[in-house]
Design a protein around this motif. Structure first.
Motif, short mmCIF file in Angstrom:
data_model
loop_
_atom_site.label_atom_id
_atom_site.label_comp_id
_atom_site.label_asym_id
_atom_site.label_seq_id
_atom_site.Cartn_x
_atom_site.Cartn_y
_atom_site.Cartn_z
N PHE A 85 0.82 -1.22 0.00
CA PHE A 85 0.00 0.00 0.00
C PHE A 85 0.85 1.27 0.00
O PHE A 85 0.32 2.37 0.04
CB PHE A 85 -0.94 0.02 1.21
N SER A 86 2.16 1.14 -0.02
CA SER A 86 3.06 2.28 0.08
C SER A 86 3.83 2.48 -1.22
O SER A 86 4.40 1.54 -1.76
CB SER A 86 4.06 2.04 1.23
N ASN A 87 3.89 3.72 -1.67
CA ASN A 87 4.73 4.06 -2.82
C ASN A 87 6.18 4.26 -2.41
O ASN A 87 7.05 4.43 -3.26
CB ASN A 87 4.22 5.34 -3.51
N ALA A 88 6.42 4.25 -1.10
CA ALA A 88 7.76 4.54 -0.58
C ALA A 88 8.43 3.33 0.05
O ALA A 88 9.41 3.46 0.76
CB ALA A 88 7.68 5.68 0.44
N ASN A 89 7.90 2.12 -0.21
CA ASN A 89 8.50 0.90 0.33
C ASN A 89 8.50 0.91 1.86
O ASN A 89 9.46 0.51 2.50
CB ASN A 89 9.93 0.73 -0.21
N ASP A 122 6.66 17.09 -1.15
CA ASP A 122 8.12 17.17 -1.15
C ASP A 122 8.62 16.90 -2.57
O ASP A 122 8.15 15.97 -3.23
CB ASP A 122 8.69 16.13 -0.18
N PRO A 123 9.58 17.69 -3.07
CA PRO A 123 10.06 17.50 -4.45
C PRO A 123 10.56 16.09 -4.74
O PRO A 123 10.38 15.58 -5.84
CB PRO A 123 11.20 18.52 -4.57
N ARG A 124 11.15 15.44 -3.74
CA ARG A 124 11.65 14.08 -3.95
C ARG A 124 10.50 13.08 -4.11
O ARG A 124 10.59 12.13 -4.88
CB ARG A 124 12.56 13.67 -2.79
N VAL A 125 9.41 13.34 -3.39
CA VAL A 125 8.23 12.48 -3.51
C VAL A 125 7.56 12.74 -4.86
O VAL A 125 7.19 11.80 -5.57
CB VAL A 125 7.25 12.73 -2.35
N LEU A 126 7.42 14.01 -5.23
CA LEU A 126 6.80 14.35 -6.51
C LEU A 126 7.59 13.78 -7.68
O LEU A 126 7.02 13.42 -8.71
CB LEU A 126 6.68 15.88 -6.65
N ALA A 127 8.91 13.68 -7.51
CA ALA A 127 9.76 13.12 -8.57
C ALA A 127 9.69 11.59 -8.62
O ALA A 127 10.26 10.97 -9.52
CB ALA A 127 11.20 13.57 -8.38
N GLY A 128 9.02 10.99 -7.65
CA GLY A 128 8.88 9.53 -7.63
C GLY A 128 10.15 8.81 -7.24
O GLY A 128 10.34 7.65 -7.64
N ARG A 129 11.02 9.46 -6.45
CA ARG A 129 12.26 8.81 -6.05
C ARG A 129 11.98 7.61 -5.17
O ARG A 129 11.13 7.65 -4.28
CB ARG A 129 13.17 9.81 -5.33
N ASN A 131 11.93 4.94 -2.34
CA ASN A 131 12.09 4.96 -0.89
C ASN A 131 11.90 6.35 -0.28
O ASN A 131 12.42 6.63 0.78
CB ASN A 131 13.46 4.38 -0.50
N HIS A 132 11.17 7.21 -0.95
CA HIS A 132 10.90 8.55 -0.44
C HIS A 132 9.40 8.75 -0.33
O HIS A 132 8.67 8.55 -1.31
CB HIS A 132 11.50 9.62 -1.36
N GLY A 133 8.93 9.15 0.85
CA GLY A 133 7.51 9.40 1.04
C GLY A 133 7.10 9.27 2.49
O GLY A 133 7.93 9.40 3.40
N ALA A 134 5.83 9.01 2.68
CA ALA A 134 5.29 8.90 4.03
C ALA A 134 5.41 7.47 4.55
O ALA A 134 5.43 6.53 3.77
CB ALA A 134 3.81 9.33 4.02
N ASN A 135 5.50 7.36 5.85
CA ASN A 135 5.48 6.06 6.51
C ASN A 135 4.03 5.64 6.76
O ASN A 135 3.12 6.46 6.73
CB ASN A 135 6.22 6.12 7.84
N GLN A 136 3.84 4.38 7.02
CA GLN A 136 2.57 3.88 7.52
C GLN A 136 2.77 3.59 9.02
O GLN A 136 3.78 3.00 9.40
CB GLN A 136 2.18 2.59 6.79
#
Length: 200
Positions: A85-89, A122-129, A131-136
């Protein structure tokens, strides 16, 4: 694990145990002496363990307690935070959720992945990097998030101090690797190995 028991395990594994208290000294000579031991361990063995790292033992104990509380939850509660469910692993990895080699059996462990908390804009999240994003976070464990964030910050600070020592061991300025320690992609990974079957 107490230090004498830890030392016996390390002796059996032939891993150096390095007292890094000197890395916290204002005296460059003391920091350099520790750095030389770290450099030797890296060149001769490739791994080392540290003692007197300055991480609060009470915080370490709370991390274990919170991890135990998370992994003791019913399966449905853990699955609600599955990494799928996470885009950030980030989040829960179920038992047998990882296979490291093609054709090998799945690992008999479950895990939980936590990284730096980044907002959706966050620019890193918007860029789809990666392991970058929100935690669950588990909503029913009120102390889980603050505990893990404090521990992750303590580990990142310790890693930065060790990188300074590695720089000194290479006869480089102590801050040589500091830029690589900012905005790191580090992951705090909690692991639980349940009792293993006899034919694992």
């Amino acid at each position: 694990m107490n230090q004498s028991l830890c030392a016996r395990h390390l002796e059996a594994a032939a891993l150096p145990l390095i007292d890094i208290a000197g890395l916290f000294s204002p005296d460059l000579a003391e920091r350099t002496a520790v750095a030389e031991r770290i450099g030797a361990a890296c060149r001769e063995v490739g791994f080392f363990c540290v003692a007197n790292h300055g991480v609060d033992p009470a915080l370490q104990q709370t991390v274990f307690e919170q991890a135990r509380a998370f992994f003791s939850q019913p399966e449905a509660g853990k699955r609600a935070l599955d990494k799928v469910f996470s885009n950030a692993n980030r989040g829960y990895e179920p038992l047998r959720g990882q296979v490291l080699e093609a054709g090998a059996p799945a690992d008999l462990k479950e895990g939980f992945y936590i990284g730096e908390e980044l907002a959706e804009d966050d620019p890193r999240v918007l860029a789809g990097r990666f392991n970058h994003g929100a935690n669950q976070w588990p909503s029913e464990l009120a102390d889980f998030r603050p505990t893990m964030e404090r521990y992750r910050d303590a580990m990142n600070a310790l890693a930065a101090r060790l990188m300074g020592a590695i720089a000194l061991s290479l006869q480089l300025p102590e801050e040589h690797f500091a830029g690589f320690c900012r905005d790191s992609m580090s992951t705090l990974r909690l692991l639980h190995y349940p009792p293993q079957p006899a034919n694992a």
